[in-house]
Design a protein around this motif. Structure first.
Motif, mmCIF file in Angstrom:
data_model
loop_
_atom_site.group_PDB
_atom_site.id
_atom_site.type_symbol
_atom_site.label_atom_id
_atom_site.label_comp_id
_atom_site.label_asym_id
_atom_site.label_seq_id
_atom_site.Cartn_x
_atom_site.Cartn_y
_atom_site.Cartn_z
ATOM 1 N N LYS A 153 -27.151 20.507 0.831
ATOM 2 C CA LYS A 153 -27.140 20.310 2.221
ATOM 3 C C LYS A 153 -26.737 18.845 2.522
ATOM 4 C CE LYS A 153 -30.646 23.378 4.486
ATOM 5 N NZ LYS A 153 -31.763 23.556 5.115
ATOM 6 N N ALA A 154 -27.208 17.967 1.702
ATOM 7 C CA ALA A 154 -26.786 16.514 1.665
ATOM 8 C C ALA A 154 -25.531 16.481 1.040
ATOM 9 C CB ALA A 154 -27.742 15.731 0.627
ATOM 10 N N LYS A 155 -25.136 17.127 -0.013
ATOM 11 C CA LYS A 155 -23.835 17.135 -0.578
ATOM 12 C C LYS A 155 -22.608 17.626 0.727
ATOM 13 C CE LYS A 155 -24.696 17.549 -5.513
ATOM 14 N NZ LYS A 155 -24.785 18.285 -6.606
ATOM 15 N N GLU A 156 -23.135 18.690 1.228
ATOM 16 C CA GLU A 156 -22.248 19.345 2.211
ATOM 17 C C GLU A 156 -22.048 18.083 3.316
ATOM 18 O OE1 GLU A 156 -23.367 23.119 3.746
ATOM 19 O OE2 GLU A 156 -23.581 23.754 1.665
ATOM 20 N N GLN A 157 -23.047 17.359 3.931
ATOM 21 C CA GLN A 157 -22.924 16.595 5.057
ATOM 22 C C GLN A 157 -22.088 15.409 4.558
ATOM 23 O OE1 GLN A 157 -26.982 15.486 5.808
ATOM 24 N NE2 GLN A 157 -27.127 16.921 7.252
ATOM 25 N N ILE A 158 -22.290 15.052 3.385
ATOM 26 C CA ILE A 158 -21.373 14.061 2.760
ATOM 27 C C ILE A 158 -19.888 14.339 2.675
ATOM 28 C CG2 ILE A 158 -20.836 12.585 0.656
ATOM 29 C CD1 ILE A 158 -23.867 12.453 0.150
ATOM 30 N N LYS A 159 -19.728 15.715 2.308
ATOM 31 C CA LYS A 159 -18.199 16.201 2.247
ATOM 32 C C LYS A 159 -17.694 16.181 3.677
ATOM 33 C CE LYS A 159 -18.586 19.027 -1.793
ATOM 34 N NZ LYS A 159 -18.434 20.506 -2.302
ATOM 35 N N THR A 160 -18.422 16.522 4.674
ATOM 36 C CA THR A 160 -18.004 16.671 5.955
ATOM 37 C C THR A 160 -17.440 15.098 6.487
ATOM 38 O OG1 THR A 160 -20.299 16.724 6.972
ATOM 39 C CG2 THR A 160 -18.873 18.770 6.675
ATOM 40 N N GLN A 161 -18.584 14.179 6.109
ATOM 41 C CA GLN A 161 -18.465 12.889 6.269
ATOM 42 C C GLN A 161 -17.179 12.259 5.734
ATOM 43 O OE1 GLN A 161 -22.048 10.794 5.410
ATOM 44 N NE2 GLN A 161 -23.056 11.669 7.193
ATOM 45 N N ASP A 162 -16.887 12.644 4.517
ATOM 46 C CA ASP A 162 -15.750 12.262 3.684
ATOM 47 C C ASP A 162 -14.665 12.549 4.505
ATOM 48 O OD1 ASP A 162 -17.392 10.496 1.825
ATOM 49 O OD2 ASP A 162 -17.402 12.413 0.389
ATOM 50 N N ALA A 163 -14.464 13.976 4.844
ATOM 51 C CA ALA A 163 -13.158 14.488 5.570
ATOM 52 C C ALA A 163 -13.021 13.758 6.600
ATOM 53 C CB ALA A 163 -13.508 16.035 5.794
#
Length: 143
Positions: A108-118
């Protein structure tokens, strides 16, 4: 006077025929020995399957959820064993019950980071575009 042996009575054709018969008998004997090695009892013993698979093991989650790890029973190299059957039935069971892969906190943390990065990437692109437009206007005014 020369004594004639029985061997001398045989003509070359008869000798050749005897040699061929002996050779054929040896070949048949060898083939029979090869066939005897693979008796049905030995084949069953070779195929006896004592391997146990823990289908609840989380390391196999991708086999059940990802299309990349589908098992194809129609493949020529597919061997139907008890373990493979257990994996296939578990996959069918999970699909029927609708169980999905459990998402861990790290995932979940990785997914949040990916969305923030996008979102950060789009922001950076828009700022760069606006600065390049501003600099282009500035050059036009100075010329």
């Amino acid at each position: 006077k020369k004594r004639k042996n029985k061997k001398d009575k045989n003509t070359p054709e008869e000798q050749r025929a005897k040699l061929e018969d002996n050779f054929q008998a040896d070949v048949k004997k060898k083939r029979k020995n090869k066939k005897d090695k693979n008796t049905p009892e030995e084949q069953r013993a070779k195929l006896e399957d004592n391997f146990q698979v823990d289908v609840k093991d989380p390391r196999f989650e991708a086999v059940y959820s990802s299309h990349l790890y589908n098992i194809d029973p129609s493949d020529p190299s597919f061997k139907k064993t008890k373990a493979m059957d257990a994996i296939l039935t578990e996959k069918q069971h999970r699909r029927a019950t609708g169980k999905k892969r459990k998402i861990t906190k790290e995932a979940k943390a990785k997914e949040q980071i990916k969305t923030q990065d996008a979102s950060l990437d789009t922001l950076v692109k828009s700022v760069k575009a606006k600065t390049s437009q501003f600099q282009a206007r500035k050059k036009l005014k100075s010329s």
